[in-house]
Design an enzyme around this catalytic site. Structure first.
Site, PDB file in Angstrom:
ATOM      1  N   GLU A 197      -6.463  -0.046  -6.053  1.00  9.85           N
ATOM      2  CA  GLU A 197      -7.464   0.850  -5.486  1.00  9.85           C
ATOM      3  C   GLU A 197      -7.026   2.290  -5.722  1.00  9.85           C
ATOM      4  O   GLU A 197      -5.837   2.603  -5.677  1.00  9.85           O
ATOM      5  CB  GLU A 197      -7.619   0.637  -3.971  1.00  9.85           C
ATOM      6  CG  GLU A 197      -7.897  -0.789  -3.549  1.00  9.85           C
ATOM      7  CD  GLU A 197      -6.610  -1.568  -3.297  1.00  9.85           C
ATOM      8  OE1 GLU A 197      -5.537  -0.941  -3.144  1.00  9.85           O
ATOM      9  OE2 GLU A 197      -6.691  -2.805  -3.256  1.00  9.85           O
ATOM     10  N   HIS A 215       0.830  -1.197   0.000  1.00 15.74           N
ATOM     11  CA  HIS A 215       0.000   0.000   0.000  1.00 15.74           C
ATOM     12  C   HIS A 215       0.865   1.249   0.000  1.00 15.74           C
ATOM     13  O   HIS A 215       2.000   1.232   0.493  1.00 15.74           O
ATOM     14  CB  HIS A 215      -0.895   0.032   1.255  1.00 15.74           C
ATOM     15  CG  HIS A 215      -2.213  -0.637   1.072  1.00 15.74           C
ATOM     16  ND1 HIS A 215      -3.410   0.001   1.288  1.00 15.74           N
ATOM     17  CD2 HIS A 215      -2.529  -1.891   0.686  1.00 15.74           C
ATOM     18  CE1 HIS A 215      -4.413  -0.829   1.048  1.00 15.74           C
ATOM     19  NE2 HIS A 215      -3.894  -1.996   0.688  1.00 15.74           N
TER      20      HIS A 215
END
Length: 318
Positions: A106, A38
């Site tokens: 995302e 991430h």
């Protein structure tokens, strides 16, 4: 019989903590590691997000377990040619014990360079092209590519493992499962979805590995464990495509206000009842998964590893 690995949460823990958890996981009897990739955590309460490739390098020196990213997005934030180099180097450091887990990502992590965030079907198309580039580079040959989404000119990887890095593809719906079967060496998902596994296998995945991940919150006070899971990971219960399109941790915090503690309690094994943990893991085994990765929510990692070493893993292996 399925194997059981540990899922390192880069969103909750700093690099030193992740490496120490990997050591504890190996000592507890887990057989492999996942690590999330991430740029941001899902919310500010989680509070961390180290650069995954630095942590993978540290893991290679700390444990003897196989490691896989779960998952890397080689589409927008990082060019696939760079991901190819990172994965190849990681495989060399780990002596071939590295798999590259990839997905379509995302907006939370990928929009930071101010580019557009494509819809899901376009991202799947981009992923297929990205994997073509990565696999060409894994051959060690000089590579040029001019495609719809990416350009590569005169690129060559010099540091390579003996065998190309296997690439597993994340999927949560039927279209993505079919794409994973077509372009991946395995399937990654986070629900014990028998239909998804069958679609992957029938679509060309065959006997390739199917791996799943879930979060639990071990603790001697179940209600406190539920509160911890809700406080840190309510975002996991958001429906539909919200997790793919919300752009900042603050947006996830706002949306997560709609998630109740009861919803989390129904979805996440919480507390110290061995039966609840074993039942949740066996759901993946019964759905046809080859490896199941468990992630402990919260700070009490040592208590979790002691619990799984003595109460859970022996039952699952029996």
């Amino acid at each position: 019989m399925a194997d059981f690995g540990y899922f390192l949460s880069s969103e909750e823990h700093n690099p030193a903590e992740l490496v120490e958890q990997a050591r504890m996981a190996e000592q507890a009897g887990f057989t492999s590691l996942w690590i999330s990739d991430h740029y941001h955590p899902w919310n500010d309460r989680q509070g961390q997000s180290p650069f995954v490739w630095s942590v993978v390098g540290a893991l290679s020196q700390a444990v003897s377990l196989p490691v896989e990213t779960a998952v890397t997005c080689p589409l927008v934030r990082t060019h696939p040619a760079v991901i190819a180099q990172a994965a190849a180097t990681s495989a060399v450091q780990l002596g071939g014990r590295f798999r590259l887990g990839v997905g379509t990502g995302e907006a939370l992590n990928e929009h930071i360079l101010c580019g557009p965030w494509p819809e899901a079907s376009v991202r799947l198309e981009m992923l297929e092209e990205a994997l073509q580039i990565i696999r060409k580079l894994f051959t060690g040959e000089q590579t040029s590519h001019r495609g719809k989404h990416y350009t590569v000119e005169n690129a060559r990887l010099y540091t390579l493992p003996e065998q190309p890095v296997p690439i597993d593809v994340s999927a949560f719906g039927p279209q993505a499962a079919e794409a994973a079967a077509r372009i991946g060496d395995g399937l990654i998902t986070t629900k014990p979805d028998t239909a998804l596994v069958e679609r992957f296998r029938r679509g060309g995945g065959g006997t390739n590995p199917v791996c799943g991940g879930l979060k639990v919150c071990w603790g001697t006070d179940r209600q406190e464990a539920v509160r911890t899971a809700h406080h840190l990971w309510a975002n996991e219960q958001l429906p539909g495509e919200l997790s793919q399109i919300l752009p900042t941790p603050r947006h996830f915090e706002q949306a997560s206000q709609l998630v109740t503690e009861d919803q989390v309690a129904a979805a996440v094994p919480c507390g110290d009842d061995p039966e609840a943990h074993v039942e949740a893991l066996n759901a993946y085994v019964e759905a046809g998964f080859d490896t199941v990765y468990v992630s402990q929510i919260g700070k009490d990692q040592q208590g979790f590893f002691d619990f799984y070493r003595t109460k859970i893993l022996p039952q699952l292996r029996d």
